[in-house]
Design a protein around this motif. Structure first.
Motif, mmCIF file in Angstrom:
data_model
loop_
_atom_site.group_PDB
_atom_site.id
_atom_site.type_symbol
_atom_site.label_atom_id
_atom_site.label_comp_id
_atom_site.label_asym_id
_atom_site.label_seq_id
_atom_site.Cartn_x
_atom_site.Cartn_y
_atom_site.Cartn_z
ATOM 1 N N LEU A 98 0.831 -1.208 0.000
ATOM 2 C CA LEU A 98 0.000 0.000 0.000
ATOM 3 C C LEU A 98 0.865 1.257 0.000
ATOM 4 O O LEU A 98 0.559 2.241 -0.681
ATOM 5 N N GLY A 99 1.929 1.233 0.777
ATOM 6 C CA GLY A 99 2.785 2.410 0.896
ATOM 7 C C GLY A 99 3.601 2.709 -0.346
ATOM 8 O O GLY A 99 4.058 3.838 -0.527
ATOM 9 N N SER A 100 3.770 1.715 -1.208
ATOM 10 C CA SER A 100 4.585 1.921 -2.402
ATOM 11 C C SER A 100 3.945 2.910 -3.368
ATOM 12 O O SER A 100 4.646 3.579 -4.133
ATOM 13 N N GLY A 101 2.619 2.982 -3.344
ATOM 14 C CA GLY A 101 1.923 3.869 -4.261
ATOM 15 C C GLY A 101 1.966 3.406 -5.704
ATOM 16 O O GLY A 101 1.569 4.149 -6.610
ATOM 17 N N LYS A 102 2.414 2.185 -5.947
ATOM 18 C CA LYS A 102 2.551 1.678 -7.312
ATOM 19 C C LYS A 102 1.265 0.999 -7.781
ATOM 20 O O LYS A 102 0.396 0.681 -6.971
ATOM 21 N N PRO A 103 1.122 0.779 -9.094
ATOM 22 C CA PRO A 103 -0.041 0.059 -9.612
ATOM 23 C C PRO A 103 -0.157 -1.335 -8.991
ATOM 24 O O PRO A 103 0.813 -1.869 -8.435
ATOM 25 N N ALA A 104 -1.338 -1.925 -9.109
ATOM 26 C CA ALA A 104 -1.632 -3.188 -8.430
ATOM 27 C C ALA A 104 -0.605 -4.271 -8.720
ATOM 28 O O ALA A 104 -0.121 -4.940 -7.803
ATOM 29 N N GLU A 105 -0.242 -4.453 -9.991
ATOM 30 C CA GLU A 105 0.692 -5.535 -10.341
ATOM 31 C C GLU A 105 2.042 -5.340 -9.664
ATOM 32 O O GLU A 105 2.625 -6.292 -9.129
ATOM 33 N N ASP A 106 2.542 -4.108 -9.680
ATOM 34 C CA ASP A 106 3.832 -3.835 -9.046
ATOM 35 C C ASP A 106 3.737 -3.954 -7.525
ATOM 36 O O ASP A 106 4.664 -4.456 -6.871
ATOM 37 N N ALA A 107 2.630 -3.474 -6.959
ATOM 38 C CA ALA A 107 2.448 -3.561 -5.510
ATOM 39 C C ALA A 107 2.387 -5.012 -5.057
ATOM 40 O O ALA A 107 2.975 -5.383 -4.035
ATOM 41 N N LEU A 108 1.699 -5.862 -5.808
ATOM 42 C CA LEU A 108 1.623 -7.280 -5.463
ATOM 43 C C LEU A 108 2.995 -7.941 -5.558
ATOM 44 O O LEU A 108 3.318 -8.828 -4.766
ATOM 45 N N ARG A 109 3.789 -7.507 -6.505
ATOM 46 C CA ARG A 109 5.143 -8.055 -6.620
ATOM 47 C C ARG A 109 5.996 -7.647 -5.418
ATOM 48 O O ARG A 109 6.781 -8.457 -4.894
ATOM 49 N N ILE A 110 5.846 -6.421 -4.964
ATOM 50 C CA ILE A 110 6.553 -5.961 -3.767
ATOM 51 C C ILE A 110 6.151 -6.801 -2.563
ATOM 52 O O ILE A 110 6.987 -7.192 -1.741
ATOM 53 N N MET A 111 4.865 -7.105 -2.459
ATOM 54 C CA MET A 111 4.363 -7.876 -1.316
ATOM 55 C C MET A 111 4.901 -9.299 -1.301
ATOM 56 O O MET A 111 5.015 -9.918 -0.233
ATOM 57 N N LYS A 112 5.236 -9.846 -2.455
ATOM 58 C CA LYS A 112 5.738 -11.221 -2.528
ATOM 59 C C LYS A 112 7.213 -11.321 -2.174
ATOM 60 O O LYS A 112 7.715 -12.418 -1.916
ATOM 61 N N GLN A 113 7.927 -10.192 -2.156
ATOM 62 C CA GLN A 113 9.344 -10.234 -1.832
ATOM 63 C C GLN A 113 9.551 -10.642 -0.375
ATOM 64 O O GLN A 113 8.723 -10.358 0.486
ATOM 65 N N SER A 114 10.672 -11.297 -0.111
ATOM 66 C CA SER A 114 10.915 -11.837 1.224
ATOM 67 C C SER A 114 11.337 -10.779 2.234
ATOM 68 O O SER A 114 11.182 -10.963 3.445
ATOM 69 N N ASP A 115 11.861 -9.648 1.755
ATOM 70 C CA ASP A 115 12.319 -8.629 2.686
ATOM 71 C C ASP A 115 11.159 -7.729 3.117
ATOM 72 O O ASP A 115 10.089 -7.722 2.509
ATOM 73 N N ILE A 116 11.371 -6.958 4.181
ATOM 74 C CA ILE A 116 10.374 -6.017 4.691
ATOM 75 C C ILE A 116 10.901 -4.602 4.495
ATOM 76 O O ILE A 116 12.033 -4.292 4.877
#
Length: 264
Positions: A98-116
């Motif tokens: 949510l904080g990334s402000g990126k489109p849905a596809e990019d935001a979902l990719r960020i969420m799948k990454q292992s880091d926080i």
């Protein structure tokens, strides 16, 4: 000719709820949409067990002379331990998305990454601080107040997952836990479950009199309401729910219920 699978037994639904939402040694024997429906309707029961375990640890620490702060830390740690921290991890990942402000596809990719990322760290920090602070205030009033809060918060947290599994709330991805349980519960059944959880919380709060019943019932409703607000925002940003979103909903609803119980 394909045979229609037999409807799941109540034990299958309970196994699904406890096997997917806790680390308790329960083997999931069926993994299909019908069983997922029953499992998500049983989610508040799994939450209640987690909450009672948290209350037991808090009470034990109080009896051993640990004081309300240590009891609060213990009670906050139990749900994290009994879920392998998955809900907290989902909260952090959702905050990063949510904080990334990126489109849905990019935001979902960020969420799948292992880091926080920074948004996830900050959200985790303040959420855990709020949990411990609220429980500390309640345990300072007595073990019963802290125990009630731990149980109510855990049940409300899992009921938010039941509501998020209702028809009309799609999965954002075609795979994962979110896809497995998305739209498995009818709207009517989800609302009935929420009403029963709120009524159960009010009944538990009645040990402190009519005001206690009203306070606990209101805490449940406001916790679920906050979960619905977050769910709506995630649906707009991501296009639906994911396993991470489920974790964020649980943590957000639970901590809101705790805060409401602390106030007043």
């Amino acid at each position: 000719m394909t045979e229609t699978p037999a409807p799941p037994a109540p034990s299958d639904a309970l196994r699904f709820a406890f096997g997917t939402l806790t680390v308790l040694p329960v083997r999931v024997t069926r993994w299909d949409r019908a069983t997922a429906r029953g499992g998500m309707l049983c989610a508040p029961l799994a939450g209640m067990v987690v909450g009672l375990c948290a209350a037991a640890v808090g009470g034990a620490l109080l009896l051993l002379g640990g004081g309300p702060l240590l009891a609060a830390v213990g009670s906050a740690a139990v749900p994290a331990a009994l879920t392998r921290g998955l809900h907290l991890d989902g909260l952090a990942d959702t905050a990063d998305g949510l904080g990334s402000g990126k489109p849905a596809e990019d935001a979902l990719r960020i969420m799948k990454q292992s880091d926080i990322g920074p948004f996830g760290v900050i959200t985790l920090l303040f959420t855990l601080l709020a949990q411990v602070a609220a429980l500390h205030e309640l345990y300072a009033e007595g073990w019963a107040h802290g125990a009630l809060a731990a149980a109510v918060a855990a049940a409300v947290a899992r009921c938010a997952l039941t509501l998020a599994s209702r028809a009309g709330v799609p999965a954002a991805r075609p795979e994962g836990l979110g896809a497995a349980v998305a739209e498995t519960v009818t709207v009517r059944a989800a609302l009935l479950c929420a009403a029963l959880v709120a009524a159960g919380c009010a009944a538990a709060g009645a040990v402190f009199g009519p005001y206690g019943a009203l306070h606990a019932g209101l805490a449940a409703l406001l916790g679920l309401g906050l979960g619905e607000l977050l769910l709506g925002h995630c649906r707009r940003r991501f296009g639906g729910v994911t396993g991470d979103v489920f974790g964020a909903l649980a943590e957000s609803a639970g901590v809101t219920a705790l805060i409401v119980l602390t106030l007043g």
